[in-house]
Design an enzyme around this catalytic site. Structure first.
Site, PDB file in Angstrom:
ATOM      1  N   GLU A   1      34.396  41.390  43.199  1.00 19.51           N
ATOM      2  CA  GLU A   1      34.381  39.811  43.584  1.00 19.51           C
ATOM      3  C   GLU A   1      33.460  39.951  44.653  1.00 19.51           C
ATOM      4  O   GLU A   1      32.869  38.607  45.104  1.00 19.51           O
ATOM      5  CB  GLU A   1      35.758  39.830  44.213  1.00 19.51           C
ATOM      6  CG  GLU A   1      36.888  39.821  42.984  1.00 19.51           C
ATOM      7  CD  GLU A   1      37.797  38.768  43.163  1.00 19.51           C
ATOM      8  OE1 GLU A   1      38.169  38.285  44.080  1.00 19.51           O
ATOM      9  OE2 GLU A   1      38.642  38.518  42.136  1.00 19.51           O
TER      10      GLU A   1
ATOM     11  N   HIS B   1      38.823  42.730  35.604  1.00 19.11           N
ATOM     12  CA  HIS B   1      37.683  42.660  36.518  1.00 19.11           C
ATOM     13  C   HIS B   1      36.575  43.893  36.071  1.00 19.11           C
ATOM     14  O   HIS B   1      35.283  43.646  36.234  1.00 19.11           O
ATOM     15  CB  HIS B   1      37.954  43.107  37.974  1.00 19.11           C
ATOM     16  CG  HIS B   1      38.433  41.927  38.731  1.00 19.11           C
ATOM     17  ND1 HIS B   1      39.392  41.204  38.397  1.00 19.11           N
ATOM     18  CD2 HIS B   1      37.890  41.253  39.737  1.00 19.11           C
ATOM     19  CE1 HIS B   1      39.723  40.364  39.163  1.00 19.11           C
ATOM     20  NE2 HIS B   1      38.701  40.360  39.986  1.00 19.11           N
TER      21      HIS B   1
ATOM     22  N   CYS C   1      45.388  39.376  32.321  1.00 19.38           N
ATOM     23  CA  CYS C   1      45.649  40.270  33.492  1.00 19.38           C
ATOM     24  C   CYS C   1      46.505  41.357  33.127  1.00 19.38           C
ATOM     25  O   CYS C   1      47.592  41.292  32.652  1.00 19.38           O
ATOM     26  CB  CYS C   1      46.139  39.359  34.664  1.00 19.38           C
ATOM     27  SG  CYS C   1      46.577  40.406  36.144  1.00 19.38           S
TER      28      CYS C   1
ATOM     29  N   CYS D   1      41.797  46.735  33.348  1.00 22.71           N
ATOM     30  CA  CYS D   1      41.706  45.456  34.327  1.00 22.71           C
ATOM     31  C   CYS D   1      40.727  44.366  33.884  1.00 22.71           C
ATOM     32  O   CYS D   1      39.557  45.035  33.661  1.00 22.71           O
ATOM     33  CB  CYS D   1      41.298  46.226  35.826  1.00 22.71           C
ATOM     34  SG  CYS D   1      41.342  44.715  36.942  1.00 22.71           S
TER      35      CYS D   1
ATOM     36  N   ASP E   1      45.118  34.450  34.725  1.00 22.37           N
ATOM     37  CA  ASP E   1      44.756  35.870  35.376  1.00 22.37           C
ATOM     38  C   ASP E   1      45.345  35.315  36.861  1.00 22.37           C
ATOM     39  O   ASP E   1      45.506  34.383  37.495  1.00 22.37           O
ATOM     40  CB  ASP E   1      43.501  36.110  35.317  1.00 22.37           C
ATOM     41  CG  ASP E   1      43.121  37.422  35.990  1.00 22.37           C
ATOM     42  OD1 ASP E   1      44.096  38.148  36.017  1.00 22.37           O
ATOM     43  OD2 ASP E   1      42.131  37.590  36.673  1.00 22.37           O
ATOM     44  N   SER E   2      45.239  36.733  37.598  1.00 19.86           N
ATOM     45  CA  SER E   2      45.327  36.334  39.111  1.00 19.86           C
ATOM     46  C   SER E   2      44.129  35.564  39.754  1.00 19.86           C
ATOM     47  O   SER E   2      44.407  35.374  41.065  1.00 19.86           O
ATOM     48  CB  SER E   2      45.574  37.731  39.766  1.00 19.86           C
ATOM     49  OG  SER E   2      44.407  38.624  39.295  1.00 19.86           O
TER      50      SER E   2
HETATM   51  N1  DGL Z   1      42.882  40.693  36.583  1.00 18.78           N
HETATM   52  C1  DGL Z   1      43.876  41.900  37.328  1.00 18.78           C
HETATM   53  C2  DGL Z   1      44.183  42.788  36.219  1.00 18.78           C
HETATM   54  O1  DGL Z   1      43.593  42.767  35.012  1.00 18.78           O
HETATM   55  C3  DGL Z   1      43.234  42.640  38.371  1.00 18.78           C
HETATM   56  C4  DGL Z   1      43.014  41.677  39.759  1.00 18.78           C
HETATM   57  C5  DGL Z   1      44.415  41.893  40.588  1.00 18.78           C
HETATM   58  O2  DGL Z   1      44.661  42.745  41.202  1.00 18.78           O
HETATM   59  O3  DGL Z   1      45.141  40.965  40.406  1.00 18.78           O
HETATM   60  O4  DGL Z   1      45.067  43.677  36.616  1.00 18.78           O
END
Ligand code: DGL
Length: 277
Positions: free
Chosen positions: A152, A186, A73, A184, A10-11
């Site tokens: 976060e 998160h 992600c 997403c 993931d990012s």
């Molecule tokens: N984890 C990322 C997603 O699912 C969200 C965070 C980001 O912007 O990288 O898109």
């Protein structure tokens, strides 16, 4: 049978919600998780750049001999999944198709909401996937750029985030959606709050759980499930600071996030996947 690890990236730490679902469903699998904390969040970035980052990480995970890659992600899935499935020699699973499929299974009104980062929503990937599976469905998409930073900061309750969430979600509830995809990785951490905002008549779909179902299906079809009876070993890597990653990682996954390895994407790290028993 194939006891090589599953690679997940993931990012940043958001993809750990997918790891949580994977370990619940496939407890015997080893997992190597890589968070691109040095370059995340991906949401506000140009999708071409996200595609380059994602390919670099997939190649790094392949050098570690993973048997399957999970793009945990949504933004990276929107950017790279199709070409990665074409270009690499291992199964690659994204988070968008599983979430779309689950939403269609649950929705009676055929009005489905999608919330995600700016990159994911602007890519139109969920809408395309939903309409490919059911052309009659109506899709209400909303980018929620503020959610990731609140998560976060661990600010997942309270008036500030509550007000922002109502602003994002109330219009789609008023439009009659009965299902909302949390597009997403998160957002599962905001689930309690979002449930209050949308009310009891609307189902929230976590792409994390559905992705774990998809991974299980792919491994079973290939005969590649681990045959280990002991718990799988997890390795956590980050391109950013290891301290922040441990702190946030515990919030997303739990105390099992302890030793985080600093990853240099130009060098192959030593990872010991030996079992503790
Ligand atoms: N984890 C990322 C997603 O699912 C969200 C965070 C980001 O912007 O990288 O898109």
């Amino acid at each position: 049978m194939n006891n090589k690890p599953i690679g997940v990236f993931d990012s940043g730490v958001g993809g750990l919600t997918v790891v949580r679902s994977l370990t619940g469903r496939l407890p015997g699998e080893d997992i190597i998780y890589l968070g691109d904390d040095a370059r995340g969040p991906y949401g506000p970035r140009d999708l071409d750049q996200v595609r380059r980052f994602a390919r670099e990480i997939i190649e790094y995970l392949l050098a570690l001999e993973v048997k399957l890659v999970v793009v945990a992600c949504n933004t990276a899935t929107a950017a790279v999944l199709q070409e990665a499935q074409r270009d690499y020699n291992v199964p690659i699973v994204g988070v968008i198709r599983p979430g779309a499929r689950a939403a269609l299974q649950r929705s009676a009104s055929r009005r489905i909401g999608v919330v995600g980062t700016v990159g994911t929503i602007e890519s139109g990937s969920y809408e395309r996937e939903l309409k490919r599976l059911d052309p009659t469905v109506e899709v209400y998409s909303q980018a929620c750029p503020e959610f990731v930073e609140f998560v976060e900061r661990s600010e997942v309750h309270g008036n500030r985030i509550g007000g922002i969430a109502r602003g994002y979600l109330e219009p789609m509830v008023e439009a009659g959606v009965d299902t909302v995809i949390l597009g997403c990785t998160h957002y599962p951490l905001l689930e309690d709050l979002l449930e209050e905002v949308v009310g009891p008549g609307v189902v929230l779909i976590s792409s994390a759980d559905e992705t774990a179902v998809e991974v299980e299906g792919v491994l079973e079809r290939l005969g590649w499930s681990s045959d280990s009876s002991s718990p799988g070993r997890m390795s956590f890597l980050t391109t950013g600071g290891t301290g922040k990653c441990v702190e946030l990682g515990r919030m997303f996954l739990g105390p099992e996030v302890k030793d985080v390895i600093a990853a240099d994407l130009n060098r192959r790290p030593e990872i010991n996947l030996a079992r503790e028993d």
